[in-house]
Write an enzyme that holds these catalytic residues in place. Structure first.
Site, PDB file in Angstrom:
ATOM      1  CG  ASN A 147      -0.239  -0.499   2.538  1.00  0.00           C
ATOM      2  OD1 ASN A 147       0.090  -1.542   2.461  1.00  0.00           O
ATOM      3  ND2 ASN A 147      -0.579   0.228   3.464  1.00  0.00           N
ATOM      4  CD  GLN A 175      -3.733  -0.328  -1.388  1.00  0.00           C
ATOM      5  OE1 GLN A 175      -3.886   0.334  -2.526  1.00  0.00           O
ATOM      6  NE2 GLN A 175      -4.072   0.440  -0.096  1.00  0.00           N
ATOM      7  CG  HIS A 197     -12.586   1.277   0.795  1.00  0.00           C
ATOM      8  ND1 HIS A 197     -11.569   2.525   1.149  1.00  0.00           N
ATOM      9  CD2 HIS A 197     -12.253   0.413   1.589  1.00  0.00           C
ATOM     10  CE1 HIS A 197     -10.929   2.106   1.913  1.00  0.00           C
ATOM     11  NE2 HIS A 197     -10.999   0.709   2.139  1.00  0.00           N
ATOM     12  CB  CYS A 362      -4.885   2.372   8.167  1.00  0.00           C
ATOM     13  SG  CYS A 362      -5.441   1.842   6.829  1.00  0.00           S
TER      14      CYS A 362
HETATM   15  N1  PLP Z   1      -4.744  -4.582   3.465  1.00  0.00           N
HETATM   16  C1  PLP Z   1      -4.199  -3.367   2.817  1.00  0.00           C
HETATM   17  C2  PLP Z   1      -2.927  -3.768   1.960  1.00  0.00           C
HETATM   18  C3  PLP Z   1      -4.488  -2.145   2.606  1.00  0.00           C
HETATM   19  O1  PLP Z   1      -4.143  -1.089   2.266  1.00  0.00           O
HETATM   20  C4  PLP Z   1      -5.770  -1.835   3.713  1.00  0.00           C
HETATM   21  C5  PLP Z   1      -6.042  -0.591   3.815  1.00  0.00           C
HETATM   22  O2  PLP Z   1      -5.400   0.536   3.666  1.00  0.00           O
HETATM   23  C6  PLP Z   1      -6.686  -2.772   4.056  1.00  0.00           C
HETATM   24  C7  PLP Z   1      -5.895  -4.169   3.921  1.00  0.00           C
HETATM   25  C8  PLP Z   1      -7.956  -2.773   4.872  1.00  0.00           C
HETATM   26  O3  PLP Z   1      -9.036  -2.700   4.158  1.00  0.00           O
HETATM   27  P1  PLP Z   1     -10.054  -1.825   4.600  1.00  0.00           P
HETATM   28  O4  PLP Z   1     -10.017  -0.571   4.565  1.00  0.00           O
HETATM   29  O5  PLP Z   1     -11.345  -2.153   3.589  1.00  0.00           O
HETATM   30  O6  PLP Z   1     -10.389  -2.497   6.042  1.00  0.00           O
END
Ligand code: PLP
Length: 426
Positions: A147, A175, A197, A362
């Site tokens: 990501n 991603q 999303h 995040c």
């Molecule tokens: N895995 C990766 C590589 C991500 O980039 C993200 C979100 O940034 C997630 C998992 C989590 O996904 P979600 O926002 O749908 O919970």
């Protein structure tokens, strides 16, 4: 003021077709997919046909698609659903926190965890996964695309290694989905996670591929939904939106690859060119560099590729490579700016109308340096000075030029007042 959104890896807007596909299921076709009368059957039909689309997207059977609430749930399901005390788990150290924190919890419950660090380029070396395996290894989890750097991982090779060890293989494809083709048979995984999303669908919905016969315990209980693998009334509009986003992504990816497997000049090739233009422009600023493309000793960004291809040179995947030696998704670059704080630059750019992210999406707001960059061997100061630019599919040349217009000034200003530049930062 002009706004330029360059944080597509954090989230994406819904495509208009996705909104239109979802619309009836909020109001007119609001039935519960478990009800036997007409309204319920309309909802059930929508879920079933969405499942068929996702099966095509994953290249799996419809019975192997489990709808859920998104990437975090999908990642957690692989770990909590498969691992038991005494098991050994292998994950790359650049996984999303939905994997790493779940692994941390399982470690407290008697699961042994081995984290495999990437090379300085951001690539996970399959040989390192091989070295980490033990007779009691039950699960290996490696992401398709990171990501923060966008670096694509050699999942197919890792899949072969994991299969030979008779362990389960989970891929966090959150991603990668919509940016490169997904093919669970070819990847050789038992589990794979996507989230709507991140691919121009709605928030709070996603899907797991769960290969038939994989003994994953359901996280949620309380109903027979999803063949007892995920209890809870189905989010019908969300599922329909995810399926429409997947359908549009498949169409775009198919347009991208000509019949001869060579790159067509489609949306993703255009996006890669825009990303490369942005990257080259930013690198004109002194004291900058790209995280996640450099193989030690290899030519720098903009130089011809060196021939390292994690998929053994498969033409499908070359389509999205830029001229950099490490394959990345088309929309992402991660750049360090010496002598400033990345968070300060995020704020300065926001004031100029530009949305970008420092560190993991995040964790934005947190000042900890990115665990991904640290794992790649980037030092703490440089990791703190790094920004991720991730372009939307709708990005334009004007967007890129605008960022290249406002960024140098913002960098210069911050460097002039930065405690990092003055050497007083801790
Ligand atoms: N895995 C990766 C590589 C991500 O980039 C993200 C979100 O940034 C997630 C998992 C989590 O996904 P979600 O926002 O749908 O919970």
């Amino acid at each position: 003021m002009k706004r330029v959104y360059m944080d597509a890896n954090a989230t994406t807007p819904l495509l208009p077709e996705v909104v239109e596909a979802m619309r009836p299921y909020w109001i007119d076709r609001f039935g519960n997919a478990s009800s036997i009368y007409l309204d319920g059957q309309q909802a059930r039909t929508a879920v079933d046909s969405s499942r068929a689309t996702l099966a095509e997207f994953f290249n799996c059977h419809e019975a192997e698609v489990v709808f859920n609430s998104g990437g975090t749930e999908g990642d957690n399901t692989a770990i909590f659903g498969l691992l038991r005390p005494g098991d050994h788990f292998v994950a790359s150290s650049i996984e999303h926190s939905a994997i790493l924190e779940a692994a941390g919890r399982m470690a407290q419950r008697g699961v042994e965890v081995t984290y495999v660090a990437p090379q300085p380029s951001g690539l996970i070396d399959p040989a390192e996964i091989q070295r980490a395996l033990r007779p009691e290894t039950r699960l290996v989890s490696v992401m398709l695309a990171n990501n923060e750097t966008g670096v694509l991982q050699p999942v197919e090779e890792i899949g072969k290694i994991v299969r030979a060890a008779s362990a389960f293989f989970h891929i966090d494809a959150v991603q990668g989905a919509g940016k490169v083709p997904i093919d669970v048979r070819r990847f050789g995984c038992q589990l794979l996670t996507i989230s709507a999303h991140k691919m121009y669908g709605p928030k709070g919905v996603g899907a797991n591929f769960v290969r038939r016969g994989t003994p994953v315990e359901s996280l949620l209980v309380g109903g027979g939904h999803e063949r007892r693998r995920r209890a809870g009334t189905e989010n019908v509009p969300g599922i329909v939106g995810l399926a429409k986003a997947a359908e549009l992504a498949m169409r775009e990816l198919a347009d991208e690859i000509g019949a001869d497997g060579a790159s067509e000049d489609g949306g993703l090739a255009r996006l890669a060119r825009l990303r490369d233009r942005l990257e080259a422009g930013i690198l004109q600023i002194p004291g900058t560099g790209v995280n996640g493309t450099q193989i030690p000793g290899a030519p720098g960004p903009g130089s011809p590729r060196t021939g390292l291809c994690p998929w053994g040179g498969d033409p499908d995947f070359r389509t999205w490579e830029s001229t950099n030696p490490v394959p990345r998704v088309a929309n992402t670059t991660n750049i360090w700016f010496d002598n400033l704080e990345g968070e300060a630059l995020v704020i300065a750019l926001d004031l100029k109308g530009v949305a970008v992210s420092g560190g993991s999406a995040c964790h934005s707001g947190a000042t900890d340096p990115s665990h991904v960059l640290l794992a790649m061997g980037v030092d703490k100061t440089r990791a703190r000075s790094s920004l991720r630019f991730s372009l939307l599919r709708t990005a334009t040349e004007a967007d890129v030029e605008y960022v290249l217009q406002v960024l140098p000034e913002a960098v210069e200003h911050l460097r002039a007042i930065s405690p990092v530049a003055a050497g007083t930062a801790g």
